[in-house]
Design a protein around this motif. Structure first.
Motif, PDB file in Angstrom:
ATOM      1  N   ASN A 110     -10.086 -13.191  15.217  1.00 17.35           N
ATOM      2  CA  ASN A 110      -9.441 -12.069  14.536  1.00 17.35           C
ATOM      3  C   ASN A 110     -10.340 -11.595  13.405  1.00 17.35           C
ATOM      4  O   ASN A 110     -11.044 -12.394  12.770  1.00 17.35           O
ATOM      5  N   GLU A 112      -9.631 -10.719  10.483  1.00 18.23           N
ATOM      6  CA  GLU A 112      -9.261 -11.328   9.207  1.00 18.23           C
ATOM      7  C   GLU A 112      -9.994 -12.649   8.962  1.00 18.23           C
ATOM      8  O   GLU A 112     -10.080 -13.127   7.832  1.00 18.23           O
ATOM      9  N   GLN A 134      -3.566   2.871  13.428  1.00 15.43           N
ATOM     10  CA  GLN A 134      -2.428   2.204  12.787  1.00 15.43           C
ATOM     11  C   GLN A 134      -1.720   3.159  11.818  1.00 15.43           C
ATOM     12  O   GLN A 134      -1.551   2.876  10.641  1.00 15.43           O
ATOM     13  N   LYS A 137       1.048   1.539   9.865  1.00 14.91           N
ATOM     14  CA  LYS A 137       0.810   0.252   9.217  1.00 14.91           C
ATOM     15  C   LYS A 137      -0.503   0.301   8.438  1.00 14.91           C
ATOM     16  O   LYS A 137      -1.558  -0.071   8.942  1.00 14.91           O
ATOM     17  N   THR A 139      -1.810  -1.471   6.100  1.00 18.07           N
ATOM     18  CA  THR A 139      -2.565  -2.702   5.872  1.00 18.07           C
ATOM     19  C   THR A 139      -3.343  -3.154   7.101  1.00 18.07           C
ATOM     20  O   THR A 139      -4.245  -3.986   6.995  1.00 18.07           O
ATOM     21  N   LYS A 140      -3.007  -2.615   8.275  1.00 20.26           N
ATOM     22  CA  LYS A 140      -3.712  -2.992   9.493  1.00 20.26           C
ATOM     23  C   LYS A 140      -4.867  -2.051   9.826  1.00 20.26           C
ATOM     24  O   LYS A 140      -5.615  -2.307  10.781  1.00 20.26           O
ATOM     25  N   ARG A 141      -5.028  -0.977   9.077  1.00 21.61           N
ATOM     26  CA  ARG A 141      -6.136  -0.060   9.316  1.00 21.61           C
ATOM     27  C   ARG A 141      -7.442  -0.736   8.899  1.00 21.61           C
ATOM     28  O   ARG A 141      -7.547  -1.281   7.801  1.00 21.61           O
ATOM     29  N   SER A 144      -8.794   0.136   5.544  1.00 18.63           N
ATOM     30  CA  SER A 144      -7.911   0.020   4.373  1.00 18.63           C
ATOM     31  C   SER A 144      -8.605  -0.814   3.312  1.00 18.63           C
ATOM     32  O   SER A 144      -9.576  -1.539   3.583  1.00 18.63           O
TER      33      SER A 144
END
Length: 259
Positions: A110, A112, A134, A137, A139-141, A144
């Motif tokens: 992932n 992250e 996204q 969402k 925070t998932k871009r 971001s």
């Protein structure tokens, strides 16, 4: 289980087994990463490639088309494709292996989890090719501020982030993030095939990109410098949603967007 699903599952298992045998593919189970285990290559990627050439990541690389093609066109850089979907990543991993490419590797994880695989200042550039915008969402871009903060932990100061996207929403949002945080724009283009047709990097077409182009959707590009910030600021801006993404996947594939 229907035969088609059985064969599909069997093919995936075969691909997973093949990935385990490829020396340029690295995988560490998420549960081990969360327990504190680091990838063995963290801080040692130049040792793996056998040179000090710049290291470039493609995040969410899918089948690795961009990673492999960049590796072919620019042998003076090292490219690492990253995706959590092993069955997709297998395509680029096998092609680069069969071509004997020494400047290409793949990581299955992932996004992250990047800090578990790369050390501070170990990366020179990041490519984001057609990420999901996204729209609901933030925070998932992948552009971001949360992700930008993550990237600056592994990218050297002034390193580059490239975004290539069909999504006007993603393109507009990213420009707003860049402006809000006073990041330096290196390049900007809202229709690369009208303005940059002969560009050796931007002219690489992935499978999905060809689909967007066939539907009359322009491809956008922004490149900017990544610098660490004490405080990242999300822009307060309303952006028009991409209309074609309000449909389900099957509906989007059937929709004639040129009408």
């Amino acid at each position: 289980m229907p035969l088609c699903n059985y064969n599909m599952g069997k093919n995936k298992l075969q691909k997973f087994r093949e990935l385990e045998q490829l020396e340029h593919v690295f995988q560490v189970p998420s549960e081990q990463l969360r327990a504190g285990q680091q990838c063995e290559m963290k801080g040692r990627w130049r040792e793996f490639f056998g040179n000090d050439n710049p290291i470039v990541l493609e995040l969410g690389c899918g089948k690795g088309e961009y990673t492999v093609e960049l590796g072919k066109r620019f042998p003076d850089k090292n490219y690492i494709g990253i995706d959590i979907k092993g069955a997709r990543l297998w395509t680029g991993a096998k092609e680069s292996f069969n071509c004997g490419m020494k400047n290409v590797a793949f990581v299955r994880t992932n996004i992250e989890m990047l800090p578990y695989f790369f050390d501070k200042d170990e990366v020179s550039e990041i490519w984001l090719t057609f990420p999901d915008p996204q729209m609901k969402k933030k925070t998932k871009r992948l552009t971001s501020t949360g992700f930008l903060n993550c990237y600056t932990g592994i990218v050297k100061p002034g390193g580059l982030l490239h975004l290539k996207s069909d999504s006007n929403f993603m393109y507009t949002y990213t420009k707003a993030v860049v402006a809000e945080n006073q990041l330096k724009v290196v390049d900007l283009c809202d229709d690369i095939y009208a303005q940059r047709l002969d560009d050796a990097i931007l002219s690489i077409k992935t499978y999905y990109e060809q689909q967007w182009l066939a539907r009359g959707i322009t491809i956008k590009y922004i490149c900017f410098e990544l610098d660490p910030k004490d405080e990242w600021k999300e822009p307060e801006v309303e952006i028009e949603l991409d209309p074609y993404r309000s449909y389900g996947r099957n509906k989007r594939s059937e929709l004639n967007l040129t009408d």
